[in-house]
Design an enzyme around this catalytic site. Structure first.
Site, PDB file in Angstrom:
ATOM      1  N   PRO A   1     -40.994 -11.326  27.928  1.00  0.00           N
ATOM      2  CG  PRO A   1     -42.600 -11.744  28.916  1.00  0.00           C
ATOM      3  CD  PRO A   1     -42.247 -11.599  27.462  1.00  0.00           C
ATOM      4  CG  ASN A   2     -40.115 -15.172  32.332  1.00  0.00           C
ATOM      5  OD1 ASN A   2     -39.572 -14.867  34.267  1.00  0.00           O
ATOM      6  ND2 ASN A   2     -41.100 -15.395  32.387  1.00  0.00           N
TER       7      ASN A   2
ATOM      8  NE  ARG B   1     -38.286 -19.717  30.449  1.00  0.00           N
ATOM      9  CZ  ARG B   1     -39.298 -19.084  29.954  1.00  0.00           C
ATOM     10  NH1 ARG B   1     -38.796 -18.460  28.836  1.00  0.00           N
ATOM     11  NH2 ARG B   1     -40.740 -19.404  29.796  1.00  0.00           N
TER      12      ARG B   1
ATOM     13  CE1 TYR C   1     -39.145 -22.172  26.394  1.00  0.00           C
ATOM     14  CE2 TYR C   1     -39.716 -22.389  28.962  1.00  0.00           C
ATOM     15  CZ  TYR C   1     -40.097 -22.249  28.131  1.00  0.00           C
ATOM     16  OH  TYR C   1     -41.738 -22.231  27.742  1.00  0.00           O
TER      17      TYR C   1
ATOM     18  CG  ASN D   1     -40.002 -16.459  21.780  1.00  0.00           C
ATOM     19  OD1 ASN D   1     -41.242 -16.382  22.338  1.00  0.00           O
ATOM     20  ND2 ASN D   1     -38.971 -17.276  22.521  1.00  0.00           N
TER      21      ASN D   1
ATOM     22  CB  ALA E   1     -46.059 -15.293  29.071  1.00  0.00           C
TER      23      ALA E   1
ATOM     24  CG  HIS F   1     -49.651 -17.781  25.189  1.00  0.00           C
ATOM     25  ND1 HIS F   1     -48.989 -18.197  24.482  1.00  0.00           N
ATOM     26  CD2 HIS F   1     -48.291 -18.237  26.228  1.00  0.00           C
ATOM     27  CE1 HIS F   1     -48.626 -19.188  24.350  1.00  0.00           C
ATOM     28  NE2 HIS F   1     -47.426 -18.902  25.482  1.00  0.00           N
TER      29      HIS F   1
ATOM     30  CG  ASP G   1     -53.994  -3.447  18.307  1.00  0.00           C
ATOM     31  OD1 ASP G   1     -54.483  -4.577  17.836  1.00  0.00           O
ATOM     32  OD2 ASP G   1     -54.877  -3.035  19.838  1.00  0.00           O
TER      33      ASP G   1
ATOM     34  CD  GLU H   1     -46.598 -16.250  16.722  1.00  0.00           C
ATOM     35  OE1 GLU H   1     -47.428 -16.187  15.712  1.00  0.00           O
ATOM     36  OE2 GLU H   1     -47.081 -17.014  17.856  1.00  0.00           O
TER      37      GLU H   1
ATOM     38  CG  HIS I   1     -43.215 -19.767  20.173  1.00  0.00           C
ATOM     39  ND1 HIS I   1     -43.673 -18.840  21.318  1.00  0.00           N
ATOM     40  CD2 HIS I   1     -44.670 -19.345  18.860  1.00  0.00           C
ATOM     41  CE1 HIS I   1     -44.618 -18.025  21.081  1.00  0.00           C
ATOM     42  NE2 HIS I   1     -44.947 -17.874  19.566  1.00  0.00           N
ATOM     43  CB  ILE I   2     -37.437 -22.128  22.170  1.00  0.00           C
ATOM     44  CG1 ILE I   2     -36.461 -20.884  21.906  1.00  0.00           C
ATOM     45  CG2 ILE I   2     -36.709 -23.416  22.901  1.00  0.00           C
ATOM     46  CD1 ILE I   2     -36.257 -19.913  23.329  1.00  0.00           C
ATOM     47  CB  SER I   3     -41.348 -24.968  24.085  1.00  0.00           C
ATOM     48  OG  SER I   3     -42.615 -24.027  24.100  1.00  0.00           O
TER      49      SER I   3
ATOM     50  NE  ARG J   1     -44.780 -26.174  27.104  1.00  0.00           N
ATOM     51  CZ  ARG J   1     -43.486 -25.242  27.040  1.00  0.00           C
ATOM     52  NH1 ARG J   1     -43.191 -24.261  26.551  1.00  0.00           N
ATOM     53  NH2 ARG J   1     -43.716 -24.481  28.371  1.00  0.00           N
TER      54      ARG J   1
ATOM     55  NE  ARG K   1     -46.508 -23.312  28.733  1.00  0.00           N
ATOM     56  CZ  ARG K   1     -46.245 -21.860  29.373  1.00  0.00           C
ATOM     57  NH1 ARG K   1     -45.780 -20.753  28.903  1.00  0.00           N
ATOM     58  NH2 ARG K   1     -45.861 -22.121  30.600  1.00  0.00           N
TER      59      ARG K   1
HETATM   60  C1  DQA Z   1     -42.806 -19.721  23.918  1.00  0.00           C
HETATM   61  C2  DQA Z   1     -42.972 -20.057  24.275  1.00  0.00           C
HETATM   62  C3  DQA Z   1     -44.532 -19.536  25.738  1.00  0.00           C
HETATM   63  O1  DQA Z   1     -45.343 -20.200  25.708  1.00  0.00           O
HETATM   64  C4  DQA Z   1     -44.069 -19.413  26.558  1.00  0.00           C
HETATM   65  O2  DQA Z   1     -44.163 -18.413  27.378  1.00  0.00           O
HETATM   66  C5  DQA Z   1     -42.304 -18.850  26.929  1.00  0.00           C
HETATM   67  C6  DQA Z   1     -41.650 -19.047  25.484  1.00  0.00           C
HETATM   68  C7  DQA Z   1     -41.189 -20.546  23.454  1.00  0.00           C
HETATM   69  O3  DQA Z   1     -40.399 -19.960  23.783  1.00  0.00           O
HETATM   70  O4  DQA Z   1     -41.168 -21.799  23.378  1.00  0.00           O
HETATM   71  O5  DQA Z   1     -41.747 -17.690  27.994  1.00  0.00           O
HETATM   72  O6  DQA Z   1     -42.581 -18.160  23.661  1.00  0.00           O
END
Ligand code: DQA
Length: 142
Positions: free
Chosen positions: A9-10, A17, A22, A73, A76, A79, A86, A97, A99-101, A106, A110
């Site tokens: 998501p997002n 965003r 990001y 990735n 959210a 978490h 599963d 896995e 994550h960009i950030s 943070r 997270r």
């Molecule tokens: C994220 C970090 C997550 O905490 C956040 O909810 C995201 C992006 C990242 O790529 O840093 O949507 O996965």
């Protein structure tokens, strides 16, 4: 070798965003970068993004038997989602896995990651390059 790249998501809102966290590049820029890297090392990639947990579960299940690796990735859902964890365990496909950030520096919430209980590697805080590193990790499993 075929690798599935899943963004949760997002992540379709990249570029819009929170650009201070990001970056200013868009989801299309990310897909272009991934596809050109994959081509250069002779790997088939499919990029998938969804804002819906169940669609991500469906996509992981559909990868069973036809995909050599997953880069995920979960946004959210990282978490919160036992269902995505599963699904990864169900198909048994080697997964990384991303994550960009730098999620660990943070907010406290997270720092929890369900998928990390399955993924053999976790790459955080490297921006878009993290996806390329994850692809390279899976490519070494050949
Ligand atoms: C994220 C970090 C997550 O905490 C956040 O909810 C995201 C992006 C990242 O790529 O840093 O949507 O996965």
């Amino acid at each position: 070798m075929k690798i599935l790249i899943i963004n949760g998501p997002n992540l379709n809102m990249l570029g819009i965003r929170e650009p201070d966290i990001y970056g200013k590049k868009t989801y299309s820029d990310l897909v272009e970068l991934i596809e050109s890297h994959a081509k250069s090392i002779n790997i088939d990639v499919e990029c998938f993004q969804s804002n819906h947990e169940g669609y991500i579960v469906d996509k992981i299940q559909q990868a069973y038997g036809n995909t050599d690796g997953i880069v995920i990735n979960p946004g959210a859902y990282t978490h919160t989602s036992v269902a995505i964890l599963d699904a990864l365990k169900s198909v048994g496909i080697p997964s990384v896995e991303v994550h960009i950030s730098d999620v660990d520096s943070r907010e406290e919430f997270r720092k929890t990651s369900y998928v990390s209980l399955y993924c053999f590697k976790r790459i955080t805080g490297k921006g878009f390059d993290g996806y390329l590193e994850a692809i390279n990790e899976i490519a070494t499993l050949k």
